[in-house]
Design a protein around this motif. Structure first.
Motif, PDB file in Angstrom:
ATOM      1  N   ASN A 124       0.825  -1.197   0.000  1.00  0.00           N
ATOM      2  CA  ASN A 124       0.000   0.000   0.000  1.00  0.00           C
ATOM      3  C   ASN A 124       0.862   1.251   0.000  1.00  0.00           C
ATOM      4  O   ASN A 124       2.088   1.190  -0.035  1.00  0.00           O
ATOM      5  N   ILE A 125       0.216   2.384   0.081  1.00  0.00           N
ATOM      6  CA  ILE A 125       0.852   3.683  -0.033  1.00  0.00           C
ATOM      7  C   ILE A 125       1.947   3.899   1.010  1.00  0.00           C
ATOM      8  O   ILE A 125       2.926   4.599   0.747  1.00  0.00           O
ATOM      9  N   GLY A 126       1.802   3.273   2.194  1.00  0.00           N
ATOM     10  CA  GLY A 126       2.769   3.497   3.264  1.00  0.00           C
ATOM     11  C   GLY A 126       4.130   2.903   2.969  1.00  0.00           C
ATOM     12  O   GLY A 126       5.088   3.619   2.644  1.00  0.00           O
ATOM     13  N   PRO A 127       4.266   1.571   3.064  1.00  0.00           N
ATOM     14  CA  PRO A 127       5.585   0.955   2.872  1.00  0.00           C
ATOM     15  C   PRO A 127       6.070   0.979   1.430  1.00  0.00           C
ATOM     16  O   PRO A 127       7.263   0.803   1.177  1.00  0.00           O
ATOM     17  N   GLN A 128       5.167   1.208   0.450  1.00  0.00           N
ATOM     18  CA  GLN A 128       5.577   1.182  -0.949  1.00  0.00           C
ATOM     19  C   GLN A 128       5.723   2.575  -1.573  1.00  0.00           C
ATOM     20  O   GLN A 128       6.031   2.680  -2.767  1.00  0.00           O
ATOM     21  N   ALA A 129       5.523   3.642  -0.822  1.00  0.00           N
ATOM     22  CA  ALA A 129       5.728   4.993  -1.361  1.00  0.00           C
ATOM     23  C   ALA A 129       6.272   5.936  -0.296  1.00  0.00           C
ATOM     24  O   ALA A 129       7.347   6.506  -0.450  1.00  0.00           O
ATOM     25  N   ILE A 130       5.545   6.096   0.806  1.00  0.00           N
ATOM     26  CA  ILE A 130       5.940   7.053   1.843  1.00  0.00           C
ATOM     27  C   ILE A 130       7.239   6.647   2.523  1.00  0.00           C
ATOM     28  O   ILE A 130       8.093   7.484   2.827  1.00  0.00           O
ATOM     29  N   ALA A 131       7.406   5.361   2.767  1.00  0.00           N
ATOM     30  CA  ALA A 131       8.522   4.878   3.584  1.00  0.00           C
ATOM     31  C   ALA A 131       9.890   5.256   3.019  1.00  0.00           C
ATOM     32  O   ALA A 131      10.851   5.437   3.779  1.00  0.00           O
ATOM     33  N   TYR A 132      10.009   5.397   1.692  1.00  0.00           N
ATOM     34  CA  TYR A 132      11.327   5.633   1.102  1.00  0.00           C
ATOM     35  C   TYR A 132      11.944   6.954   1.533  1.00  0.00           C
ATOM     36  O   TYR A 132      13.170   7.080   1.603  1.00  0.00           O
ATOM     37  N   SER A 133      11.125   7.946   1.824  1.00  0.00           N
ATOM     38  CA  SER A 133      11.656   9.226   2.289  1.00  0.00           C
ATOM     39  C   SER A 133      11.543   9.386   3.800  1.00  0.00           C
ATOM     40  O   SER A 133      12.262  10.200   4.388  1.00  0.00           O
ATOM     41  N   LEU A 134      10.690   8.610   4.438  1.00  0.00           N
ATOM     42  CA  LEU A 134      10.428   8.795   5.868  1.00  0.00           C
ATOM     43  C   LEU A 134      11.463   8.102   6.757  1.00  0.00           C
ATOM     44  O   LEU A 134      11.912   8.663   7.756  1.00  0.00           O
ATOM     45  N   PHE A 135      11.843   6.874   6.399  1.00  0.00           N
ATOM     46  CA  PHE A 135      12.699   6.064   7.276  1.00  0.00           C
ATOM     47  C   PHE A 135      14.161   6.160   6.862  1.00  0.00           C
ATOM     48  O   PHE A 135      14.505   5.923   5.695  1.00  0.00           O
ATOM     49  N   GLY A 189      -1.751  21.441  20.694  1.00  0.00           N
ATOM     50  CA  GLY A 189      -0.920  20.254  20.584  1.00  0.00           C
ATOM     51  C   GLY A 189      -1.183  19.165  21.595  1.00  0.00           C
ATOM     52  O   GLY A 189      -0.457  18.166  21.634  1.00  0.00           O
ATOM     53  N   ARG A 190      -2.220  19.314  22.407  1.00  0.00           N
ATOM     54  CA  ARG A 190      -2.479  18.321  23.458  1.00  0.00           C
ATOM     55  C   ARG A 190      -3.360  17.166  23.003  1.00  0.00           C
ATOM     56  O   ARG A 190      -3.573  16.219  23.773  1.00  0.00           O
ATOM     57  N   LEU A 191      -3.885  17.221  21.780  1.00  0.00           N
ATOM     58  CA  LEU A 191      -4.708  16.118  21.281  1.00  0.00           C
ATOM     59  C   LEU A 191      -3.835  15.049  20.629  1.00  0.00           C
ATOM     60  O   LEU A 191      -2.763  15.332  20.098  1.00  0.00           O
ATOM     61  N   ASN A 192      -4.313  13.795  20.656  1.00  0.00           N
ATOM     62  CA  ASN A 192      -3.623  12.654  20.053  1.00  0.00           C
ATOM     63  C   ASN A 192      -4.444  12.093  18.898  1.00  0.00           C
ATOM     64  O   ASN A 192      -5.679  12.088  18.949  1.00  0.00           O
ATOM     65  N   TYR A 193      -3.752  11.620  17.881  1.00  0.00           N
ATOM     66  CA  TYR A 193      -4.465  10.972  16.779  1.00  0.00           C
ATOM     67  C   TYR A 193      -3.873   9.593  16.508  1.00  0.00           C
ATOM     68  O   TYR A 193      -2.672   9.373  16.677  1.00  0.00           O
ATOM     69  N   ALA A 194      -4.738   8.670  16.106  1.00  0.00           N
ATOM     70  CA  ALA A 194      -4.325   7.300  15.821  1.00  0.00           C
ATOM     71  C   ALA A 194      -3.842   7.185  14.385  1.00  0.00           C
ATOM     72  O   ALA A 194      -4.385   7.814  13.476  1.00  0.00           O
ATOM     73  N   THR A 195      -2.819   6.348  14.189  1.00  0.00           N
ATOM     74  CA  THR A 195      -2.423   5.960  12.839  1.00  0.00           C
ATOM     75  C   THR A 195      -2.345   4.442  12.789  1.00  0.00           C
ATOM     76  O   THR A 195      -2.215   3.781  13.816  1.00  0.00           O
ATOM     77  N   SER A 196      -2.388   3.914  11.587  1.00  0.00           N
ATOM     78  CA  SER A 196      -2.250   2.463  11.412  1.00  0.00           C
ATOM     79  C   SER A 196      -0.791   2.050  11.334  1.00  0.00           C
ATOM     80  O   SER A 196      -0.483   0.908  11.023  1.00  0.00           O
ATOM     81  N   GLY A 197       0.099   2.970  11.644  1.00  0.00           N
ATOM     82  CA  GLY A 197       1.527   2.690  11.662  1.00  0.00           C
ATOM     83  C   GLY A 197       2.301   3.890  11.151  1.00  0.00           C
ATOM     84  O   GLY A 197       1.779   4.675  10.351  1.00  0.00           O
ATOM     85  N   PRO A 198       3.530   4.085  11.614  1.00  0.00           N
ATOM     86  CA  PRO A 198       4.321   5.210  11.128  1.00  0.00           C
ATOM     87  C   PRO A 198       4.551   5.099   9.633  1.00  0.00           C
ATOM     88  O   PRO A 198       4.906   4.052   9.116  1.00  0.00           O
ATOM     89  N   GLY A 199       4.302   6.208   8.932  1.00  0.00           N
ATOM     90  CA  GLY A 199       4.501   6.212   7.490  1.00  0.00           C
ATOM     91  C   GLY A 199       3.323   5.743   6.679  1.00  0.00           C
ATOM     92  O   GLY A 199       3.369   5.774   5.454  1.00  0.00           O
ATOM     93  N   GLN A 200       2.249   5.309   7.327  1.00  0.00           N
ATOM     94  CA  GLN A 200       1.055   4.928   6.583  1.00  0.00           C
ATOM     95  C   GLN A 200       0.291   6.185   6.146  1.00  0.00           C
ATOM     96  O   GLN A 200       0.569   7.294   6.609  1.00  0.00           O
TER      97      GLN A 200
END
Length: 333
Positions: free
Chosen positions: A100-111, A157-168
Motif C-alpha cells: 500500500n501507499i505506506g511501505p511502498q511509497a511514503i517509507a522511502y523518504s520517511l525512514f 498540541g495536546r490532542l492525540n491521533y491514531a495511525t495504522s503505523g508510522p509512514g502509513q
C-alpha cells in the motif's frame, strides 16, 4: 502478530465477495502456473483494507490457479517488516506482497534505515483506491472541519491521533493536514488499521485519518463521527461528507487517496508478472468485486505493470515532498 491458517483466510475471502471464486470462470492467459502453495504476505494487522485485499486475492487465486493460497499477516513498523520479508523471497511467483501507499511509497523518504529499496520489488497491479476519512471520537465537540481546526488550535498540541503505523497514509495525511491548517497534534502509532480504529472507538485518542474502506461501517454505526473525506471529491457511499478541500481555503489543494496493490520480489520473470496481472484484472472486472468495493467506499484500480510502476514512482515523489517539508525522519526500531 496474528497468523491465520489457510482455511480461515480463504473462507473469509470467499465470503467477502459472495463466493465469486468459481472454478468455471475463465482464467487469464499466461505461460506461468504455480507449482506449490502461494504465500500472500499482508504487511498489516487483520481487519484493515490491506488484509481484506489479501484475502480476496488468495481466495480468487486458489480457485483459478489450482494451488493453495495462504495469507500471512506480518504487521509492524508501518508495513516495512512484511515488505522486508518479501524482498528476501525467491522471485518465482509463489510469494506475493499486498502492499500500500505506506511501505511502498511514503517509507522511502520517511525512514532513515529502511531495509529495502524500490528496485527490490516488482509492481504487478494496483487493486483498489479510495479516500481516507477524518474521524473524531464522539466526545470531541466539533462537528465541522473549521470547528475541529479551531478546537485543535485551542488545545495547542495536546490532542492525540491514531495511525495504522508510522509512514502509513493516515499518518502523513494528518501531517499534511496540520501543515496546511497550522495545527499540531501527537501521533499514536498502532499495528494496523483495525487496532487504530479500536483505539479511536475506545477514546484512547481523539481523532484519526484513515481508510474509508476500513472505517465506513464504524462511521455508519455512529461509533465514530466523520467530518470529511480526503479525496478531491465526495464519496458516493457517504455523499453527505464533504471533501476536506471544500471546507476551508487553506485546504483547497488537499487531495489524498490511498491505494492497495500487488508486488512480487524484484527480478520476477515476465511470465509470472503477466499471469498474476491478468488474474488481478479478472478479479477486478467481476461485478461482485465492484459491488464489494463500492460497499467499502473504494473503486477498482487495475493497471498494467508499467502503469502501476509509474504510479508508484509518482506517489513516492509526492509524499517525499511532504516528508521533506515537515523535516520528518524516523528510524525503524
Amino acid at each position: 502478530m496474528k497468523r491465520f491458517d489457510r482455511r480461515t483466510g480463504l473462507r473469509a475471502g470467499a465470503l467477502a465477495l459472495g463466493g465469486l471464486a468459481m472454478p468455471g470462470l475463465l482464467r487469464a492467459q499466461g505461460a506461468w502456473r504455480p507449482t506449490q502453495t502461494i504465500r500472500i504476505v499482508v504487511p498489516a494487522a487483520a481487519a484493515g483494507t490491506t488484509d481484506i485485499m489479501g484475502r480476496l486475492l488468495a481466495a480468487f487465486l486458489q480457485e483459478r490457479l489450482g494451488q493453495p493460497a495462504v495469507v500471512e499477516n506480518r504487521s509492524g513498523a508501518g508495513g516495512t517488516i512484511g515488505t522486508a520479508e518479501v524482498v528476501r523471497a525467491r522471485p518465482d511467483g509463489h510469494t506475493i506482497l499486498v502492499g500500500n501507499i505506506g511501505p511502498q511509497a511514503i517509507a522511502y523518504s520517511l525512514f532513515r534505515n529502511l531495509p529495502y529499496r524500490p528496485e527490490q520489488l516488482t509492481p504487478v497491479s494496483n487493486m483498489i483506491r479510495g479516500p481516507n476519512a477524518l474521524m473524531v471520537h464522539p466526545s470531541v465537540p466539533a462537528r465541522t472541519v473549521p470547528e475541529f481546526v479551531q478546537y485543535l488550535k485551542e488545545k495547542q498540541g495536546r490532542l492525540n491521533y491514531a495511525t495504522s503505523g508510522p509512514g502509513q497514509s493516515g499518518h502523513l495525511a494528518n501531517v499534511w493536514f496540520q501543515q496546511l491548517t497550522g495545527t499540531q497534534a501527537t501521533a499514536v502509532h498502532f499495528r494496523g488499521a483495525g487496532p487504530a480504529m479500536l483505539g479511536l472507538i475506545a477514546g484512547d485518542v481523539e481523532f484519526s485519518v484513515d481508510n474509508l474502506t476500513t472505517a465506513v461501517e464504524q462511521i455508519r454505526g455512529g461509533k465514530v463521527r466523520a467530518l470529511a473525506v480526503t479525496s478531491a471529491d465526495r464519496n458516493a457511499q457517504i455523499p453527505e461528507l464533504p471533501a476536506l478541500r471544500e471546507t476551508m481555503p487553506e485546504l483547497a489543494n488537499y487531495d489524498v487517496s490511498t491505494w492497495f496493490g500487488a508486488f512480487l520480489p524484484g527480478g520476477a520473470p515476465e511470465p509470472v508478472v503477466t499471469t498474476l496481472n491478468g488474474e488481478i484484472k479478472a478479479l477486478l472486472e467481476l461485478p461482485a468485486t465492484r459491488q464489494r468495493f463500492a460497499e467499502m467506499g473504494g473503486v477498482p484500480a487495475y493497471g498494467t505493470p508499467a502503469e502501476y510502476a509509474a504510479f508508484v514512482r509518482a506517489e513516492t515523489e509526492k509524499w517525499g515532498n511532504v516528508v521533506r517539508r515537515e523535516g520528518l525522519q524516523l528510524d525503524i526500531g
